[in-house]
Design a protein around this motif. Structure first.
Motif, PDB file in Angstrom:
ATOM      1  N   LEU A   1       3.525  -3.218  -1.570  1.00 26.55           N
ATOM      2  CA  LEU A   1       4.956  -2.986  -1.484  1.00 26.55           C
ATOM      3  C   LEU A   1       5.659  -4.330  -1.449  1.00 26.55           C
ATOM      4  O   LEU A   1       5.303  -5.194  -0.646  1.00 26.55           O
ATOM      5  N   SER A   2       6.616  -4.542  -2.335  1.00 31.09           N
ATOM      6  CA  SER A   2       7.423  -5.760  -2.268  1.00 31.09           C
ATOM      7  C   SER A   2       8.869  -5.368  -1.998  1.00 31.09           C
ATOM      8  O   SER A   2       9.324  -4.292  -2.388  1.00 31.09           O
ATOM      9  N   SER A   3       9.598  -6.258  -1.357  1.00 28.26           N
ATOM     10  CA  SER A   3      10.927  -5.918  -0.849  1.00 28.26           C
ATOM     11  C   SER A   3      11.981  -5.784  -1.931  1.00 28.26           C
ATOM     12  O   SER A   3      13.061  -5.258  -1.675  1.00 28.26           O
ATOM     13  N   CYS A   4      11.670  -6.238  -3.152  1.00 23.11           N
ATOM     14  CA  CYS A   4      12.656  -6.112  -4.224  1.00 23.11           C
ATOM     15  C   CYS A   4      11.952  -6.126  -5.573  1.00 23.11           C
ATOM     16  O   CYS A   4      10.818  -6.588  -5.698  1.00 23.11           O
ATOM     17  N   GLN A   5      12.635  -5.621  -6.567  1.00 21.07           N
ATOM     18  CA  GLN A   5      12.113  -5.601  -7.922  1.00 21.07           C
ATOM     19  C   GLN A   5      12.315  -6.966  -8.578  1.00 21.07           C
ATOM     20  O   GLN A   5      13.009  -7.830  -8.045  1.00 21.07           O
TER      21      GLN A   5
ATOM     22  N   LEU B   1       5.893   9.741   0.833  1.00 26.09           N
ATOM     23  CA  LEU B   1       7.144  10.021   1.524  1.00 26.09           C
ATOM     24  C   LEU B   1       7.623   8.790   2.287  1.00 26.09           C
ATOM     25  O   LEU B   1       8.806   8.442   2.271  1.00 26.09           O
ATOM     26  N   PHE B   2       6.693   8.108   2.961  1.00 25.94           N
ATOM     27  CA  PHE B   2       7.035   6.944   3.774  1.00 25.94           C
ATOM     28  C   PHE B   2       7.633   5.829   2.915  1.00 25.94           C
ATOM     29  O   PHE B   2       8.703   5.297   3.213  1.00 25.94           O
ATOM     30  N   LEU B   3       6.955   5.480   1.826  1.00 28.60           N
ATOM     31  CA  LEU B   3       7.400   4.363   0.993  1.00 28.60           C
ATOM     32  C   LEU B   3       8.697   4.687   0.257  1.00 28.60           C
ATOM     33  O   LEU B   3       9.547   3.806   0.062  1.00 28.60           O
ATOM     34  N   THR B   4       8.859   5.926  -0.154  1.00 30.23           N
ATOM     35  CA  THR B   4      10.108   6.332  -0.799  1.00 30.23           C
ATOM     36  C   THR B   4      11.274   6.208   0.169  1.00 30.23           C
ATOM     37  O   THR B   4      12.384   5.806  -0.211  1.00 30.23           O
ATOM     38  N   SER B   5      11.022   6.535   1.438  1.00 29.96           N
ATOM     39  CA  SER B   5      12.056   6.386   2.459  1.00 29.96           C
ATOM     40  C   SER B   5      12.418   4.918   2.667  1.00 29.96           C
ATOM     41  O   SER B   5      13.598   4.576   2.810  1.00 29.96           O
TER      42      SER B   5
ATOM     43  N   PHE C   1       6.785  -0.346  -5.215  1.00 27.60           N
ATOM     44  CA  PHE C   1       5.442  -0.201  -4.669  1.00 27.60           C
ATOM     45  C   PHE C   1       4.507   0.405  -5.700  1.00 27.60           C
ATOM     46  O   PHE C   1       4.937   1.044  -6.667  1.00 27.60           O
ATOM     47  N   GLU C   2       3.227   0.186  -5.482  1.00 27.54           N
ATOM     48  CA  GLU C   2       2.166   0.776  -6.306  1.00 27.54           C
ATOM     49  C   GLU C   2       1.166   1.412  -5.362  1.00 27.54           C
ATOM     50  O   GLU C   2       0.566   0.738  -4.529  1.00 27.54           O
ATOM     51  N   LEU C   3       1.008   2.713  -5.484  1.00 22.53           N
ATOM     52  CA  LEU C   3       0.219   3.495  -4.534  1.00 22.53           C
ATOM     53  C   LEU C   3      -1.063   3.972  -5.194  1.00 22.53           C
ATOM     54  O   LEU C   3      -1.025   4.621  -6.230  1.00 22.53           O
TER      55      LEU C   3
END
Length: 424
Positions: free
Chosen positions: A198-202, A240-244, A264-266
């Motif tokens: 997960l990175s804080s921005c694109q 759900l967590f990462l989308t939030s 993010f990449e899950l």
């Protein structure tokens, strides 16, 4: 209330008895000595790693033994990250949680930032040597085959020639602490196998912060408080967590009239005690080919981020050519020198960047691939040679202008050919 406390104590005791040997490798790199972001980074570092912080909550409720590996201030340097990635030993039921807080930039390898481990204000050549790409860190950590690997980065994801982000002093909301539901936390950290980054921005966005911490880190805290408390009735999973986290960060940015959207990449599977982690370790960004299958097309190996970098530079190169004039030779030489300084490494490695990590090509396909891509490497070598020749005359602006007038059309033409072939 007494019954609830007894049940909670029983749940935690059971977790620790059943999973007592499993570790939480909690790794935080925080540039707390940075002259502009140091205090903000220190706030996030404290929220994550203090005795009442996030690490203690996870370890307690998920029944994991914490192994704290904390690198802040002077310890946030390339030697430490390289040593960690080489020497870290994990068990098959362990969890790796990696969090970087500091400056970052995008070197066009992929859509994820390269973290700067050290002085973010150094020269470009040094910057290349002290940066480590988030996706590469993720791949190295997940290859250690812990049960769950999480790699998070709170860092900008733009070109290093861009201005640094403004730290907003507007208020951002932090939710009040709520009683946690041990089963939800345990489910997140014990019932999944694989990993995510997960990175804080694109790409081409800043990562913003204010005095209460990074906007994404606050979104992470608020999501954890909201989804893992004992009043939230829905089932909680990482999607759900990462989308939030994405949504909360974006809303904070919009309130502050900025643009920031985490990415993010899950790559996870439900864990039932036998899920083989090796089945979901990303080998590369290239397709996996079965031995007897037909060879993939060249397009399958193209790095879209590198093409985006070319698209971004072409208008600037066209503008440079249009503005070539002996009357502004000194100013022109300075502008070209800055361009060369910022993009030298990209164009020096452009051939391999276009086919970044095309290492998964089957042996039988390699000769055809090499033959069909030779023109690309010939063109990228020519591009770099011509750019270097122009830059050689920065101390002689009039000569540089003459050289640019001669070489820029060929440079532009070669870059446009690459885009025409591969930019789908």
């Amino acid at each position: 209330m007494k019954v609830m406390r007894i049940l909670l104590g029983y749940t935690l005791l059971c977790s620790q008895l059943c999973f007592g040997q499993s570790k939480l490798h909690f790794i935080v790199f925080a540039d707390t000595h940075d002259r502009s972001l140091g205090q903000t980074n220190l706030k996030t570092f404290h929220d994550l790693s203090s005795s009442i912080g996030f690490v203690n909550t996870i370890a307690t409720y998920a029944g994991l033994q914490p192994n704290l590996l904390l690198y802040e201030g002077e310890k946030c340097n390339p030697k430490e990250i390289d040593q960690l990635l080489t020497t870290l030993v994990v068990g098959k039921d362990d969890v790796i949680f990696f969090y970087f807080i500091g400056h970052g930039w995008n070197n066009r390898q992929n859509n994820y930032p390269s973290f700067i481990f050290g002085n973010a204000y150094t020269d470009r050549a040094t910057l290349e040597t002290i940066s480590r790409n988030q996706y590469d860190i993720y791949r190295r950590l997940i290859s250690k085959q812990a049960r769950l690997t999480i790699v998070i980065g709170e860092a900008c994801n733009k070109e290093r020639s861009d201005s640094p982000p403004v730290i907003s002093k507007r208020e951002i909301e932090i939710m009040s602490p709520q009683p946690y539901d041990p089963l939800k936390i345990k489910a997140l950290f014990r019932n999944w196998s694989g990993g995510f980054l997960l990175s804080s921005c694109q790409r081409n966005q800043f990562s913003y912060s204010d005095l209460k911490g990074g906007w994404m880190s606050v979104a992470w805290q608020n999501t954890f408080t909201e989804l893992c408390n004992d009043t939230y009735k829905r089932k909680v999973d990482w999607q759900l967590f990462l989308t939030s986290v994405q949504s909360k960060t974006q809303k904070t940015a919009e309130k502050n009239e900025q643009k920031q959207m985490p990415q993010f990449e899950l790559s996870i599977l439900p864990f039932n005690g036998s899920t083989p982690v090796s089945n979901i370790i990303p080998k590369s960004n290239t397709p996996v080919s079965i031995t007897n299958a037909p060879c993939p097309s060249i397009d399958s190996y193209v790095n879209e981020t590198a093409l985006a970098g070319i698209r971004e530079d072409l208008p600037l190169l066209h503008e440079m050519y249009d503005e070539i004039d002996s009357d502004n030779a000194k100013e022109y030489a300075g502008a070209f020198g800055l361009f060369f300084q910022n993009q030298r490494n990209f164009y020096n490695k452009l051939g391999s960047m276009v086919f970044y990590e095309a290492t998964g090509i089957p042996d039988k396909c390699r000769p055809t691939f090499d033959k069909n891509t030779k023109w690309v490497f010939d063109s990228t070598n020519e591009i770099y040679q011509r750019i270097s020749v122009i830059n050689k005359y920065t101390s002689n602006p009039n000569k540089l202008v003459q050289q640019a007038r001669s070489d820029l059309p060929s440079i532009i033409s070669r870059l446009e050919e690459i885009l025409e072939k591969f930019d789908k």
